[in-house]
Scaffold this active site. Structure first.
Site, short mmCIF file in Angstrom:
data_model
loop_
_atom_site.label_atom_id
_atom_site.label_comp_id
_atom_site.label_asym_id
_atom_site.label_seq_id
_atom_site.Cartn_x
_atom_site.Cartn_y
_atom_site.Cartn_z
N GLY A 88 23.08 36.91 44.29
CA GLY A 88 22.27 37.14 43.09
C GLY A 88 21.84 35.79 42.55
O GLY A 88 22.31 34.75 43.01
N ARG A 91 21.35 30.67 39.49
CA ARG A 91 20.77 29.62 38.63
C ARG A 91 19.26 29.79 38.49
O ARG A 91 18.53 28.81 38.39
CB ARG A 91 21.09 28.25 39.18
CG ARG A 91 20.65 28.05 40.60
CD ARG A 91 20.63 26.58 40.92
NE ARG A 91 20.28 26.37 42.31
CZ ARG A 91 19.99 25.20 42.80
NH1 ARG A 91 20.00 24.15 42.02
NH2 ARG A 91 19.68 25.06 44.06
N ASP A 123 27.50 25.81 38.13
CA ASP A 123 27.15 25.56 36.73
C ASP A 123 25.77 26.10 36.35
O ASP A 123 25.34 25.96 35.21
CB ASP A 123 27.23 24.05 36.42
CG ASP A 123 26.29 23.23 37.28
OD1 ASP A 123 25.48 23.83 38.04
OD2 ASP A 123 26.34 21.99 37.21
N GLY A 124 25.07 26.67 37.34
CA GLY A 124 23.76 27.26 37.05
C GLY A 124 22.66 26.24 36.83
O GLY A 124 21.53 26.59 36.52
N ARG A 174 9.02 27.91 38.46
CA ARG A 174 8.47 28.32 39.76
C ARG A 174 7.56 29.54 39.58
O ARG A 174 7.88 30.44 38.80
CB ARG A 174 9.63 28.67 40.69
CG ARG A 174 9.18 29.02 42.09
CD ARG A 174 10.27 29.75 42.83
NE ARG A 174 11.20 28.88 43.51
CZ ARG A 174 12.41 29.28 43.92
NH1 ARG A 174 12.84 30.50 43.67
NH2 ARG A 174 13.20 28.45 44.56
N ASP A 250 18.30 35.88 52.00
CA ASP A 250 17.88 35.78 50.58
C ASP A 250 16.65 34.90 50.44
O ASP A 250 15.98 34.93 49.42
CB ASP A 250 18.99 35.24 49.68
CG ASP A 250 19.34 33.79 49.96
OD1 ASP A 250 19.39 33.43 51.14
OD2 ASP A 250 19.56 33.03 49.00
N ASN A 251 16.38 34.10 51.46
CA ASN A 251 15.24 33.20 51.37
C ASN A 251 14.06 33.72 52.19
O ASN A 251 13.14 32.97 52.51
CB ASN A 251 15.66 31.80 51.81
CG ASN A 251 16.71 31.22 50.88
OD1 ASN A 251 16.80 31.62 49.73
ND2 ASN A 251 17.52 30.31 51.38
P1 AMP Z 1 20.29 28.93 47.79
O1 AMP Z 1 20.98 28.13 48.83
O2 AMP Z 1 19.49 28.08 46.83
O3 AMP Z 1 19.52 30.08 48.32
O4 AMP Z 1 21.44 29.50 46.86
C1 AMP Z 1 22.38 30.43 47.32
C2 AMP Z 1 23.06 31.05 46.13
O5 AMP Z 1 23.83 30.09 45.40
C3 AMP Z 1 22.10 31.69 45.13
O6 AMP Z 1 22.68 32.85 44.65
C4 AMP Z 1 22.02 30.63 44.06
O7 AMP Z 1 21.64 31.18 42.83
C5 AMP Z 1 23.44 30.11 44.04
N1 AMP Z 1 23.54 28.74 43.49
C6 AMP Z 1 23.06 27.61 44.04
N2 AMP Z 1 23.32 26.57 43.23
C7 AMP Z 1 23.99 27.03 42.13
C8 AMP Z 1 24.53 26.43 40.96
N3 AMP Z 1 24.43 25.13 40.69
N4 AMP Z 1 25.14 27.25 40.09
C9 AMP Z 1 25.24 28.57 40.31
N5 AMP Z 1 24.76 29.18 41.40
C10 AMP Z 1 24.13 28.43 42.33
MG MG Z 2 18.10 31.38 47.90
#
Ligand code: AMP
Ligand code: MG
Length: 479
Positions: A88, A91, A123-124, A174, A250-251
């Site tokens: 989900g 962030r 930390d979001g 974005r 997810d991407n």
């Molecule tokens: P991504 O690799 O950007 O597709 O991220 C994978 C998952 O990790 C997604 O659910 C992101 O929202 C979560 N995520 C990435 N960085 C953070 C962060 N700093 N704090 C909380 N969730 C994160």
């Molecule tokens: Mg992603």
């Protein structure tokens, strides 16, 4: 008229059943400051026609969001590096959908605006460097005529973020056709009811592919459509040697757009197994594996539709994917080579060139440019070698035999072969100086990347890589 109506803002995603989203306000913070604002995109979306730039800056820095904004984090679950996970938006927050002048909705999302119910240990937040990176590369991919999310603004926040070192916090605004991804469907399949899935299918079709609404089995058409747009997308990545880096489900967007610019990078010298991402230790998302991975992701997508499409039909559709990918790749390579009516023997012409490149590590972008401008083939050892010269004379014969002749072919090739791509060392230089508060390199580079097919005099420094730079180059997820 109130601001909401004036701005053509919608919250249509919130009409989906509650399991798909969770209300979440951004985290309060100190002194948001706009460091980048994409006036061209604002103009394109008519944001700048509706509200002046100063107010737009404020609107996008969430401390001043209008009180009627009800942001949500989207729920999704699926496969990371091939393994099932529940995630989900950890962030990212969807503020609104913006209705464009042609009545299409685009998401306006804040990335890095604080914790959500899906943040787990994170930390979001996002770092300034990684958000500037997403801005630069996404705008470059868009300018290369490859479908992509866009970047509207980067807002710097005074508070720091803790990573391996203390870094600057920033939020990216974005803009994207939607953030519906294969994971959204995996989530509905694994955690929702059949009605939830039906609602998601209906919403997706209405939003992205309304022409399918009247079809007999819309889910089947949706599957075919998503396969088509995703295969097109990955083919375009292969055209410019882009490595996404994290092709988790997810991407993978249902609308067929590139997004989530984490450890992505461009490859300059050919290496089928090239990986830049520090976390991709097994090479799952290596350059040459991207076609296999997209097929895998699409077969996961097909399986989520099992209540709507029987197994035999799904397998039939999936069974044709490889052939589709292959023919899209061949058409794309022929476009790069100035061949407008590909024949099956053209494949060996394209493969021979790639194989020569692999052996010599000739620069991909520059080699196609040289061929396109023909007279400018560099007078260097690799281009003078017999193998390349033989290839060149066969290519010349092939291209000259077409009705549009050599000149027509070379003219057409200019549309497919960029002069400028984000070379890794230049990306790093631009970002390093930007986080040290000198954005001049960043702006200079961005300007070049925004017109990648037009040669500009005295830009040699943008047209090559320092020897061996890419060999040791590593990218990071940039959270
Ligand atoms: P991504 O690799 O950007 O597709 O991220 C994978 C998952 O990790 C997604 O659910 C992101 O929202 C979560 N995520 C990435 N960085 C953070 C962060 N700093 N704090 C909380 N969730 C994160
Ligand atoms: Mg992603």
């Amino acid at each position: 008229m109130n601001l909401k109506n004036q701005l053509s803002l919608k919250n249509s995603y919130q009409n989906l059943p509650p399991i798909f989203h969770s209300a979440q306000n951004p985290e309060p913070s100190d002194n948001p400051e706009c460091v980048l604002y994409n006036t061209e995109l604002a103009k394109h979306l008519w944001i700048s026609e509706t509200i002046p730039a100063e107010n737009a800056h404020n609107l996008l820095s969430w401390n001043t969001l209008p009180e009627w904004t009800k942001p949500i984090a989207q729920a999704y679950a699926g496969h990371q590096f091939g393994h099932p996970t529940m995630l989900g938006d950890g962030r990212a927050l969807l503020l609104w959908e913006w209705e464009t002048s042609d009545k299409k909705l685009v998401d306006i999302v804040l990335k890095g605006a604080g914790r959500t119910p899906f943040s787990r240990g994170g930390d979001g937040r996002a770092t300034l460097k990684s958000m500037l990176r997403e801005y630069l590369i996404s705008e470059s991919i868009h300018a290369l005529w490859i479908p992509s999310s866009r970047s509207l603004a980067v807002i710097k926040i005074w508070n720091p973020v803790l990573r391996e070192d203390v870094e600057q916090w920033a939020i990216l605004t974005r803009v994207m056709s939607s953030h519906i991804r294969i994971w959204t469907f995996e989530f509905a399949k694994n955690f929702g009811t059949r009605d939830d899935m039906q609602a998601l299918i209906d919403y997706t079709i209405e939003r992205h592919y309304p022409e399918l609404m009247a079809r007999q089995n819309p889910a089947l058409w949706l599957l075919e459509k998503v396969i088509d747009v995703q295969l097109d997308l990955v083919t375009q990545w292969l055209r410019v040697w882009f490595i996404h880096g994290v092709m988790n489900t997810d991407n993978t967007s249902i609308a067929g757009e590139t997004f989530d610019y984490g450890p992505c990078a461009f490859m300059n010298g050919f290496h089928e197994e090239r990986v830049f991402s520090s976390i991709d230790t097994g090479g799952r998302y290596a350059f040459g594996n991207q076609s296999n991975i997209i097929l895998w992701n699409l077969s996961v997508f097909a399986s989520t539709l099992s209540d709507f499409i029987d197994e035999e039909t799904r397998n039939k559709v999936l069974g044709t994917m490889w052939e589709h990918m292959h023919s899209k790749w061949l058409v794309m390579m022929c476009q790069k080579l100035g061949i407008h009516n590909p024949l099956s023997r053209d494949e060996s012409l394209a493969r021979e060139l790639l194989s020569w490149m692999q052996g010599t590590q000739a620069d991909y972008t520059n080699t196609f440019l040289s061929i396109g401008w023909y007279t400018n083939i560099p007078d260097t050892e690799i281009y003078n070698d017999e193998r390349f010269q033989n290839w060149l004379s066969i290519w010349k014969q092939r291209v000259s035999s077409q009705s549009w002749g050599m000149l027509g072919a070379q003219e057409s090739m200019k549309q497919y072969n960029p002069v400028y791509i984000p070379r890794n060392h230049l990306v790093e230089q631009a970002l390093d100086s930007a986080v040290a508060w000198d954005l001049s390199l960043f702006h200079g580079f961005l300007k070049i990347l925004k017109s990648p097919y037009i040669y500009i005099k005295n830009t040699k420094k943008y047209m090559g890589v320092p020897k061996d730079f890419d060999e040791n180059y590593q990218t990071f997820c940039g959270t």
